[in-house]
Scaffold this motif. Structure first.
Motif, short mmCIF file in Angstrom:
data_model
loop_
_atom_site.label_atom_id
_atom_site.label_comp_id
_atom_site.label_asym_id
_atom_site.label_seq_id
_atom_site.Cartn_x
_atom_site.Cartn_y
_atom_site.Cartn_z
N GLY A 167 73.29 7.49 5.51
CA GLY A 167 73.11 6.60 6.63
C GLY A 167 73.00 7.38 7.83
O GLY A 167 72.37 8.55 7.79
N GLY A 168 73.78 7.06 9.01
CA GLY A 168 73.74 7.77 10.28
C GLY A 168 73.05 6.73 11.15
O GLY A 168 71.84 6.18 10.41
N SER A 169 73.30 6.55 12.36
CA SER A 169 72.52 5.58 13.05
C SER A 169 71.06 5.68 13.30
O SER A 169 70.29 4.78 13.20
N ALA A 170 70.67 6.95 13.65
CA ALA A 170 69.27 7.11 13.98
C ALA A 170 68.47 6.91 12.66
O ALA A 170 67.30 6.44 12.51
N ALA A 171 69.06 7.42 11.47
CA ALA A 171 68.35 7.57 10.27
C ALA A 171 68.10 6.16 9.78
O ALA A 171 67.28 5.68 9.26
#
Length: 358
Positions: A91-95
């Motif tokens: 995940g990760g927001s930009a990803a």
């Protein structure tokens, strides 16, 4: 003298029109040319439903916030949730936004940093490749890959404990101008403001190369701690801003359309997501209000990230501002019906069909 003043006024109007045309051309890129590059914290999401918000109080975590934690605190929380059957996904927001665009057929790439030889880092890289995202990942020789523990309350609100790990080591010196070759859009998560030199250099390079620069404000507490810096980025480099209601209020001190208008004075396109009340969008002086789609909310993780995927997909394909917001609502409405941010092939096929109907 009158004629001279008239010529000067005409020239000023021409220059303003010329500037506006360049900006519109920059944002509304042709579909065949569009390619989106993301910059964000390369994290693996650990998702778990908690029985009540008392769990948050145990670790002094404000409900709905994103808190940066040390490795030891992350390990303590992880140990406490083992009996609650957590799930682990990249995940990760930009990803998340980049994954969404890739699933809609938009060519994409992702900049981030992972551990040199650990399971979480290998999992993150494998997921990028599986989704067809071009990886621009650096590795740390000393620090393990980061993770984000998303604690989901009974009403689907999520509170995040983030251990950045190797992600925090990504530095401005590692951002080369060649990274932006062949890309038309640059999408940055606001969580990157913990490294001001990195985010400003990356935005400056992208802006100079003519990319459309997009910024998501990430979290209200991130905004509160970095208002002046975020404002400077918007004034000099950013074309599009995504914010939820809390973030917009933290940034402007205002709500709804008033907050939207203030953000819209700094950028070409401003979007404020209002949860169950939909979203409001401002492109130059035109404001559109759009509702949500009917959905059975299970987990709101990634709702804002996937909204951005839908909005940018529609923008790239020349949809109207209202249709862009509707596309965002379609993706966010679908992702909250699943745990995490990964949706199966059948759901993605249905999303594509719904987007064609706009």
């Amino acid at each position: 003298m009158f004629r001279s003043q008239l010529r000067m006024q005409s020239y000023d109007v021409f220059r303003k029109i010329q500037y506006l045309c360049r900006k519109i051309f920059k944002i509304f890129s042709l579909t065949m040319q569009a390619k989106v590059l993301g910059l964000g914290n390369a994290l693996v999401d650990i998702l778990v439903r908690i029985p009540s918000d008392e769990f948050l109080e145990q670790f002094e975590m404000p409900r709905g916030s994103m808190q940066l934690v040390e490795a030891s605190t992350s390990a303590q929380i992880y140990e406490q949730i083992q009996s609650l059957n957590p799930s682990v996904v990249s995940g990760g927001s930009a990803a998340n936004t980049i994954y969404g665009l890739a699933n809609l057929g938009i060519p994409t790439g992702m900049i981030g940093k992972i551990g040199q030889d650990d399971d979480l880092g290998r999992s993150f890289l494998a997921d990028l490749k599986l989704s067809g995202v071009e990886p621009h990942l650096l590795t740390s020789e000393t620090t393990t890959s980061g993770n984000c523990i998303s604690l989901i309350s009974p009403d689907s609100e999520r509170t995040m404990a983030t251990y950045l790990g190797a992600a925090i080591e990504l530095s401005a010196d590692e951002i080369d101008v060649r990274l932006f070759d062949n890309y038309t859009h640059f999408y940055v998560e606001g969580y990157m403001v913990q490294n001001a030199q990195l985010i400003e250099k990356a935005m400056k390079l992208a802006h100079e190369r003519g990319l459309c620069v997009c910024l998501d404000l990430a979290s209200y507490n991130v905004v509160e701690d970095n208002i002046d810096f975020l404002k400077r980025l918007m004034m000099h480099y950013v074309d599009i801003v995504f914010a939820n209601e809390e973030e917009a209020t933290a940034f402007t001190g205002k709500e709804d359309v008033e907050a939207l208008n203030e953000i819209g004075e700094l950028v070409d396109i401003a979007i404020v997501k209002l949860g169950r009340r939909g979203s409001v969008v401002k492109i130059h002086d035109k404001v559109e209000r759009v509702g949500i789609i009917k959905a059975n909310s299970i987990d709101t993780t990634g709702a804002g990230d996937l909204y951005a995927s839908g909005f940018l997909y529609a923008l790239i394909n020349g949809y109207s501002p209202k249709q862009c917001a509707e596309a965002g609502a379609i993706l966010s409405g679908n992702v909250i019906e699943v745990m995490g941010t990964k949706m199966d092939t059948q759901r993605w096929n249905r999303i594509r069909q719904d987007l064609k109907k706009l």
